[in-house]
Structures are given as structure tokens and as C-alpha cells.
Motif scaffolding. Sequence first.
Motif, PDB file in Angstrom:
ATOM      1  N   ARG A   8       0.727  -1.287  -0.187  1.00 20.97           N
ATOM      2  CA  ARG A   8      -0.111   0.120   0.089  1.00 20.97           C
ATOM      3  C   ARG A   8       0.805   1.268  -0.126  1.00 20.97           C
ATOM      4  O   ARG A   8       1.993   1.216   0.447  1.00 20.97           O
ATOM      5  N   LYS A   9       0.535   2.146  -0.532  1.00 21.17           N
ATOM      6  CA  LYS A   9       1.115   3.415  -0.372  1.00 21.17           C
ATOM      7  C   LYS A   9       1.857   3.956   0.841  1.00 21.17           C
ATOM      8  O   LYS A   9       1.153   3.866   1.940  1.00 21.17           O
ATOM      9  N   LYS A  10       2.928   4.261   0.965  1.00 19.28           N
ATOM     10  CA  LYS A  10       3.735   4.472   2.115  1.00 19.28           C
ATOM     11  C   LYS A  10       3.931   3.221   3.048  1.00 19.28           C
ATOM     12  O   LYS A  10       3.959   3.432   4.320  1.00 19.28           O
ATOM     13  N   GLU A  11       3.831   2.045   2.591  1.00 19.05           N
ATOM     14  CA  GLU A  11       3.870   0.957   3.370  1.00 19.05           C
ATOM     15  C   GLU A  11       5.222   0.288   3.251  1.00 19.05           C
ATOM     16  O   GLU A  11       5.445  -0.232   2.036  1.00 19.05           O
ATOM     17  N   ILE A  53      -3.984  20.948   0.644  1.00 17.49           N
ATOM     18  CA  ILE A  53      -2.874  21.110  -0.370  1.00 17.49           C
ATOM     19  C   ILE A  53      -3.009  19.646  -0.948  1.00 17.49           C
ATOM     20  O   ILE A  53      -2.616  19.266  -2.096  1.00 17.49           O
ATOM     21  N   CYS A  54      -3.054  18.450  -0.262  1.00 15.79           N
ATOM     22  CA  CYS A  54      -2.890  17.355  -0.879  1.00 15.79           C
ATOM     23  C   CYS A  54      -4.111  16.330  -0.403  1.00 15.79           C
ATOM     24  O   CYS A  54      -4.924  16.846   0.480  1.00 15.79           O
ATOM     25  N   GLU A  55      -4.171  14.999  -0.836  1.00 13.54           N
ATOM     26  CA  GLU A  55      -5.330  14.245  -0.619  1.00 13.54           C
ATOM     27  C   GLU A  55      -5.245  14.006   0.866  1.00 13.54           C
ATOM     28  O   GLU A  55      -4.353  13.253   1.548  1.00 13.54           O
ATOM     29  N   ARG A  56      -6.366  14.141   1.548  1.00 11.12           N
ATOM     30  CA  ARG A  56      -6.550  13.720   3.010  1.00 11.12           C
ATOM     31  C   ARG A  56      -6.544  12.053   3.170  1.00 11.12           C
ATOM     32  O   ARG A  56      -5.928  11.689   4.002  1.00 11.12           O
ATOM     33  N   PRO A  57      -7.106  11.153   1.959  1.00  4.61           N
ATOM     34  CA  PRO A  57      -6.829   9.824   2.422  1.00  4.61           C
ATOM     35  C   PRO A  57      -5.591   9.236   2.647  1.00  4.61           C
ATOM     36  O   PRO A  57      -5.306   8.386   3.477  1.00  4.61           O
ATOM     37  N   THR A  58      -4.477   9.781   2.103  1.00  4.63           N
ATOM     38  CA  THR A  58      -3.169   9.284   2.285  1.00  4.63           C
ATOM     39  C   THR A  58      -2.885   9.345   3.684  1.00  4.63           C
ATOM     40  O   THR A  58      -2.297   8.616   4.459  1.00  4.63           O
ATOM     41  N   VAL A  59      -2.926  10.638   4.256  1.00  3.90           N
ATOM     42  CA  VAL A  59      -2.509  10.822   5.522  1.00  3.90           C
ATOM     43  C   VAL A  59      -3.409  10.203   6.656  1.00  3.90           C
ATOM     44  O   VAL A  59      -2.750   9.660   7.563  1.00  3.90           O
TER      45      VAL A  59
HETATM   46  C1  HEM Z   1      -3.909  19.282 -10.647  1.00  4.30           C
HETATM   47  C2  HEM Z   1      -3.920  17.992 -10.540  1.00  4.30           C
HETATM   48  C3  HEM Z   1      -3.429  17.054  -9.439  1.00  4.30           C
HETATM   49  C4  HEM Z   1      -2.626  17.343  -8.325  1.00  4.30           C
HETATM   50  C5  HEM Z   1      -1.981  18.679  -7.910  1.00  4.30           C
HETATM   51  C6  HEM Z   1      -2.490  16.023  -7.901  1.00  4.30           C
HETATM   52  C7  HEM Z   1      -1.576  15.778  -6.728  1.00  4.30           C
HETATM   53  C8  HEM Z   1      -1.578  14.800  -6.080  1.00  4.30           C
HETATM   54  C9  HEM Z   1      -0.778  14.505  -4.992  1.00  4.30           C
HETATM   55  C10 HEM Z   1      -0.211  15.530  -4.121  1.00  4.30           C
HETATM   56  C11 HEM Z   1      -0.912  13.211  -4.532  1.00  4.30           C
HETATM   57  C12 HEM Z   1      -0.497  12.823  -3.296  1.00  4.30           C
HETATM   58  C13 HEM Z   1       0.818  11.951  -3.365  1.00  4.30           C
HETATM   59  C14 HEM Z   1       1.240  11.603  -2.048  1.00  4.30           C
HETATM   60  O1  HEM Z   1       0.259  11.626  -1.061  1.00  4.30           O
HETATM   61  O2  HEM Z   1       2.250  11.688  -1.674  1.00  4.30           O
HETATM   62  C15 HEM Z   1      -1.873  12.432  -5.546  1.00  4.30           C
HETATM   63  C16 HEM Z   1      -2.198  11.307  -5.414  1.00  4.30           C
HETATM   64  C17 HEM Z   1      -3.025  10.722  -6.124  1.00  4.30           C
HETATM   65  N1  HEM Z   1      -3.651  11.259  -7.301  1.00  4.30           N
HETATM   66 FE1  HEM Z   1      -3.440  13.094  -7.968  1.00  4.30          FE
HETATM   67  N2  HEM Z   1      -3.321  15.091  -8.458  1.00  4.30           N
HETATM   68  C18 HEM Z   1      -3.946  15.652  -9.425  1.00  4.30           C
HETATM   69  C19 HEM Z   1      -4.611  15.199 -10.375  1.00  4.30           C
HETATM   70  C20 HEM Z   1      -5.096  13.916 -10.456  1.00  4.30           C
HETATM   71  C21 HEM Z   1      -5.929  13.300 -11.209  1.00  4.30           C
HETATM   72  C22 HEM Z   1      -6.669  14.044 -12.306  1.00  4.30           C
HETATM   73  C23 HEM Z   1      -6.159  12.003 -10.810  1.00  4.30           C
HETATM   74  C24 HEM Z   1      -6.984  10.822 -11.392  1.00  4.30           C
HETATM   75  C25 HEM Z   1      -7.689  10.820 -12.406  1.00  4.30           C
HETATM   76  C26 HEM Z   1      -5.174  11.655  -9.796  1.00  4.30           C
HETATM   77  C27 HEM Z   1      -5.161  10.517  -9.156  1.00  4.30           C
HETATM   78  C28 HEM Z   1      -4.382  10.447  -7.960  1.00  4.30           C
HETATM   79  C29 HEM Z   1      -4.148   9.082  -7.490  1.00  4.30           C
HETATM   80  C30 HEM Z   1      -4.840   7.688  -7.458  1.00  4.30           C
HETATM   81  C31 HEM Z   1      -3.305   9.434  -6.333  1.00  4.30           C
HETATM   82  C32 HEM Z   1      -2.693   8.377  -5.237  1.00  4.30           C
HETATM   83  C33 HEM Z   1      -3.549   8.211  -4.127  1.00  4.30           C
HETATM   84  C34 HEM Z   1      -3.184   7.224  -3.154  1.00  4.30           C
HETATM   85  O3  HEM Z   1      -2.546   6.213  -3.530  1.00  4.30           O
HETATM   86  O4  HEM Z   1      -3.100   7.577  -1.989  1.00  4.30           O
HETATM   87  N3  HEM Z   1      -4.632  12.908  -9.364  1.00  4.30           N
HETATM   88  N4  HEM Z   1      -2.067  13.346  -6.278  1.00  4.30           N
END
Ligand code: HEM
Lengths: 383, 351
Positions: A333-336, B199-205
Motif C-alpha cells: 500500500r502507499k507508504k507501506e 493541499i494534498c489528498e486527505r486519504p493518504t495521511v
Molecule cells: C492538478 C491536479 C492534481 C494534483 C496537483 C495532484 C496531486 C496529487 C498529490 C499531491 C497526491 C498525493 C501524493 C502523496 O501523498 O504523496 C496525489 C495522489 C494521487 N492522485 Fe493526484 N493530483 C492531481 C490530479 C489527479 C487526477 C486527475 C487523478 C485521477 C484521475 C489523480 C489521481 C491520483 C491518485 C490515484 C493518487 C494516489 C492516491 C493514493 O494512492 O493515496 N490525481 N495526487
Amino acid sequence: MSDTPYMDALSKGPWPSHTKELKRTRYPIMMYEEAMKQRLTQWGHGGMSSVPGLGSGAIARKSRRPDIISHSHLIRVLGNPGNFYKTSTFRKICEIADKYGDGSLHMLTTNYNIEICGIMNDDAMKGVTQELNAMGYDVGSAGDAIRNIPDCMGPALCEYAMVDMPRVKHFMTKHYIDDIQYPRFPFKIKTKMSGCPNECGKALLHGDIGIIGVFRDLPKVDQKRLNQWVKKGGNIKWVCDHCPTDAMKWEKNKLKIDGNRCIRCMYCINRVPAIKSGDDKGFAITAGGKMKGKFGPMKGKVIFPFIKATPPDYKELVQAYDKICEIYDEHGRKKERIGDMMQRLGFDKFLEWCGVEVSTMHFSSPRRNTFYHWEAEELGGVK
Amino acid sequence: MSKVGGVGVPRVEENLPPVVLKNYGKWDTHEIVKPGVIKRVSKTGDVCHTVRTAMPPSRISVASMLELCDLADKYSGGYFRITLRHSFEFIVVVPKQINALIKEVEALGFPVGGTRNSMHNIMACPSWIHCNLPATDSPSIAKVLGDALIKEFKNHKLPSWLKINIGGCANIEEALMADIGIIGVHRDLPIVLEDQIGICERPTVIAICPTAAIKPKGEFSVSISAERCIHCGACTMHCEAILTGDPKLDGYAISVGGKASNTGSGPDLGRIVIPYLPNNPPKWQEAVKAVVQIMDAWRKDAEPDERMREWINRIGWDRFFRKAGIKVSLKDIDGYIYGNEFARSDLRFGW
Ligand code: HEM
Ligand code: HEM
Ligand code: SF4
Ligand code: SF4
Ligand code: SF4
Ligand code: SF4
């Protein structure tokens, strides 16, 4: 009065001083002085600085004190095999560090990279990389990638080495360079290598994947040389007494090692020049060692107890290593970290996926619960 | 954009002194001539003398590295090695010149020692020099410990070798692998920057927290539960909008008995025996006192050749705590996932 009383206090005394060193560079010393004053780091979040074409090379570090410095990045140079250096090339690395960075180095990181610190912009990061590349050095070892693959000095300078670790390091780095430079895994993969079970490289404890030289047959005793050593004052009785399994018997000027007791721990080999490792040598591969992560600090676990070391393509090593990375890529998993993934999925599952033939070498003891998973075919169609 | 990099590392042959290259794989024995000086003898009869020095914790200036290079040019044919404990090692020094080299390199501020039954070079992470996560400052603790234990670095009077590793937070991979380890400990809850958490996705944290202490709060923020948080630092590492808590509550823990080699009882991680000491720069007197106390107890009681862990295994934890003068508290009982394994299920007490 000096404006850096804390750093001044740490510049005195006989031990080499990092504050004295920092003052010889363009490192923003008030960042450190303020940290000591406030007992709080003045640096902000870190991450990867994305420079087109550079892969994972640069570590970005923001500052919480824009009044002192806005940010400071660093680049990790993959350490040399065996960590041997030549001054003529090392001077060039120094020159690059001085030209593009703030003139401070981290020699070495816990993963045996050289860090060139205080790099301020993308162009400088590219400059560092290009100049290093031109002299045959490379950068990477950051982010969710295979990190630098450090080794011990191995046969270059050590009499105990069972496998040629500096050359294995060269091979592994070349073979996996894309995965070292372009992060694609759930989290980092730290690989550590040691030439023998003395484990100077702390591969089992430290490595998400550990690669360690081992031997299977018994230690070899040169009886004549042993007798000479004893005559010169060597204390063979002491060594026999400290063999952890009482495997050694010294009788009538002859040393016998009991094959039903010896666990190839290296103690006698370390202590007595007339005792050498056996000839049946290869690698043991471990996985899952780490500190941080969900389940806390963990020791690595033996996955492949013995595989042959076959240069130049190290086929079996690559197969084993790929297998572990593949499983991680697919199921982590992510970060595991790998160790946490093994814990979550079950060690039995992990071994099954690795395709190893399970043996007593895979456990320190068999289990004490009956909570098995049974597959339909194991139930003879009853289900 | 074309890819830069991809060249790998130089071949080992490119950086070996001729004698070392000639005797690659032929080394037979080694002996310690004196603290810091190792003589290796090859089956061909060739010898290689190496001279080892301490290094400043975590950072060194280009200027100092160049001075060390000058000495390597003068005394070891332009070759050196960084050991796995980050010592600087001159390789293939002419025996007659060893004393002159020691004099020069010590005058530069790099003491020679750290072999066999001595305190080896101290390993430390950057902490306050360049990291956002530390609960304590490894480099300055390493420096004061080095100053306090310099005698042990420069002679062979300990029962066995003593390795000390220091990490500024629970991230450190090295501390638990040393005979004595120091690990930064946060005690306050991480701080959530409400205005930045989006600024980033909450699910990760949320997923990364090992104890499910982080829960969504409203549409954009998260909250951290004080009952659940174990101060592991995972959230502060991965989320830019979560910072480490009150620095006044930070400090460090002390571990003993880490060991990598397969001799004796085999490899094992250290165990934490002091849960918390306060940060006190620049003297760090609590750290020095604790380390000296543990080291002295070991030195007084251990048999020759007995590493810290083997000593503890022989006398048992009951007697270790008593002899080291360390008070036991509920903090020594592991309540985390593996906790029960370390609870006692025998009556073999060491009263
Ligand atoms: C401007 C657009 C976007 C930005 C700035 C962005 C930024 C990010 C960031 C910062 C993360 C987290 C990485 C981390 O936690 O280290 C992430 C994860 C992710 N993003 Fe995006 N993202 C964008 C668009 C998208 C789009 C359009 C999709 C899908 C269609 C997407 C799918 C994902 C997925 C699947 C992850 C991984 C989540 C996980 O495994 O926890 N992202 N993104
Ligand atoms: C402006 C656009 C984007 C930016 C600035 C951005 C930034 C980021 C950052 C910083 C990360 C974290 C890398 C890390 O884990 O260290 C990330 C991860 C990710 N992003 Fe984006 N992203 C963008 C667009 C997208 C898009 C359009 C997609 C998908 C269609 C996407 C999918 C992902 C995925 C899947 C990850 C997780 C990769 C992994 O951790 O293995 N991103 N992104
Ligand atoms: S791990 Fe073994 S082979 Fe490598 S340097 Fe240590 S003792 Fe020598
Ligand atoms: S290798 Fe270890 S177990 Fe085997 S005989 Fe030597 S000391 Fe004993
Ligand atoms: S151990 Fe912790 S404090 Fe030290 S450099 Fe690593 S993350 Fe930072
Ligand atoms: S420090 Fe660790 S336990 Fe506490 S909230 Fe953050 S991730 Fe969860």
C-alpha cells in the motif's frame, strides 16, 4: 558577543566538530543556531524536487525562516563500491559541491551516499548531475525508489568475504539504475549488502532487502597452522569455550568442528587465522528490516536462505530480487514498507508468492497456533 | 527532455590502490597495530596498513575534505575509504610514516582510533542542521559524547567494541542497531495547519497513521486523537500541513544492545531502556551521563570480548537495570502491537 554562542560551544573539544565544519561553508548557520536556541528545527517540509530528466535525484527542503534562507536542496551521489575513493576524482566532487552547493557535504548518509548540500535551483541540480555523470558518477537514491545499494569492502580488503560485494554493488546499481532514479514503488526500498554473516553492512536488520554472503559447509581448519598459532600463544580453549553452540573440540592438538552443532556464526573464523569459511558459498536474501512504519522496528526475515553467486549476470540474485520487488509493487500500500506489508499479508503468503521451497531455514521455530488457511484442493474436494 | 543520469557507479578497480587491487580476494589475516591502525596481510605476503579517524557528525566542509585529500596524497598514494561507520580511512600507509600521518591528521582535528575494543566512530543524522522532523539534535549529542568519550575512542580498554548511533526521530534506521542508541522522541500531538491541509489528498495521511488517530474533520481538515496518537511521526513526514508539536516537550530515548553480527546470540535490535530525557543543548549533560553510566556498568561487569548485548543476555535484564542504575517504569512495558511477546512468561527472575 558572538551571535552563535551555541555553535561556538560545540566548536571546542577534541571530537571533530560539525559546527566548526559548517562555519567553513556557506551553510546558513543561523538556521542551526536558532534551532538550538529554540530547540526546534527551522527547516520545513521536504520532498522531491522535480527537475525534468533528473528522476529522483534531488531532495527539496523548505525553510520555516525565509528571513534566513528560503530553501535548500541537496543531491545524493551514489557511493562507490566498497566506499573506496581516489583523491583525484574526489577533489572533482568537492569542486562540484563548492560550485553548485554551499560547500558542505554529508559524508556519508546512513545509506552511504555522498550528499551535496545547499543547492538552490534546478539549473544547479542539473549542473551537478551532468558534471557527475561526465566523470562516471551518478545521482539518485531518493523518493519511493530503490535506494543506493551499499556494500561492505568485501574481498577488496577483508579476509572474511564470501561473495564479491563491491562487484555485486557495481552490477546491481547498473542493472537497477532506472528503478534507483525513477520512483515507482509504494515506498522506498533500502537494499543493504554484507560480504559475510559478520554483517558490517547490517543488511538483515536494516535492509528492506538484505543480501548477505553465507557458506553452507563447515568452517575449514588448517591443523598445522592452528598448532603454530597455539604455540605462539593463541588461546584456542577460549575460542572453543565461546563457540555459541559448543561445536568445537580441541583434543590432542587437533580441532574438530561438529557438523551437528555448528551454525556458521563466524566467531571461530574471526578469532583464529587457521580457521576459514567453507567453500560452498553464496547469498542469503532477507526482506522486511526497518525502523519506521506501521508495525514499528522490525528485523529482516530470511526469504532465500541460499542462492548461488553467479557473475557476471548474477541470474539467481536478480530473480530473487525482482520477485520481492514485484510482490511489493503489486501488493504494497502507499507508504507501506516491505516489512509492514509482510506483517499485514502474512509471512506464509509472502513466502508462497516468492515461490521459495519452504524449509526450516525460514523460521526460528514452527508456529504455536492452528489458525491455518486451507485451500479447497487441500481439502480433497470435501468443500 | 533527455534523461540525465543512468551511468551507475564506477567499477571498484578504478578506486583501489595497486596493492589492494593486486591482493583482491587474497587477504589472509589482520592485526591491530595500535588503536586506529590496522595491518592486513595477504597470502602473497603483501601488507596494507590503514589509519582510521573520527569524523564530524553529519556534515563536513569541502575545505576539510580537501585537507584530508592532501594528507591522502602525501601518505596513502591518493586513496582513502569511508568505512561503514563513516570513519575516514587512509589505505596503504608506509609503516614508517604512520606516526607522522597521525600527528598531521590529529593536528587537523581528526583523532585517530575507533578500532577493536574501543568506542567506534559515532553515527548521527542531520536533525536540526537540515531536517523538518527531529525531536532532538543528533549531531550535537554526537559531538559532546565524542568529547566525553575521546579516551575510549583512542584506546582499547573496553570489554569489546562500543558502537553509538544517534537519530533525531523514530525514522532513524541506525540507532536500534548500535550497542547504545539515542532516538529523538516527540511527546506533543502533531499540529494540523487548518488553512493548508487541503493541499494534498486527505486519504493518504489518514491511511498512513498506524493507530487510526487521524480522522476527517469537516470537509477539508483532519483531527488527531490524543488517546490514539503514538507520536510515530508518519503524518508529519508525509503531510506538509502537519507539523511536529511543542518543542519544549521533545527529547530523546536511549536504547541498548543492538547488534548486527551473527556471532554469540546473533543479530538483534536494541531495546529502549530510558524512555525520555529532555533536550538540553549545547551540553546535553543528561545524554552524556546516561551513556557513561551504561558504559561503565558494562565495562565493570562484562567478560573480555563480551558485547553489550551478550553481557545483558548473560546477566539478564533484571540485573542490567540494577547495575546500570536505571529506574524501571510502566514506559518500559511495550503496549504496542508486539508488546505481549516481551512480557515475562517465566519465573527465572534475577533478584
Ligand atoms: C492538478 C491536479 C492534481 C494534483 C496537483 C495532484 C496531486 C496529487 C498529490 C499531491 C497526491 C498525493 C501524493 C502523496 O501523498 O504523496 C496525489 C495522489 C494521487 N492522485 Fe493526484 N493530483 C492531481 C490530479 C489527479 C487526477 C486527475 C487523478 C485521477 C484521475 C489523480 C489521481 C491520483 C491518485 C490515484 C493518487 C494516489 C492516491 C493514493 O494512492 O493515496 N490525481 N495526487
Ligand atoms: C499539475 C498536475 C499535477 C501535479 C503538480 C502532481 C503532483 C504530484 C505529486 C507531488 C505527487 C507525489 C509524489 C510522491 O509520492 O512523492 C503525485 C503523485 C501522484 N499523482 Fe500527481 N500531480 C499532477 C497531476 C496528476 C495527474 C493528472 C494524475 C493522474 C491522471 C496524477 C496521478 C498521480 C498519482 C497516481 C500519484 C501517486 C504516485 C505514487 O505515489 O506512486 N497526478 N502527484
Ligand atoms: S561483512 Fe564480512 S566480508 Fe564484509 S567487511 Fe564485514 S567481515 Fe568483511
Ligand atoms: S562458526 Fe560459530 S558455531 Fe561454527 S564452530 Fe565456529 S564458532 Fe562454533
Ligand atoms: S532520523 Fe529523523 S530527524 Fe534524523 S534526519 Fe532522519 S527524519 Fe530527520
Ligand atoms: S504521529 Fe503517528 S500516530 Fe500520531 S497522528 Fe501522526 S501518524 Fe498517527
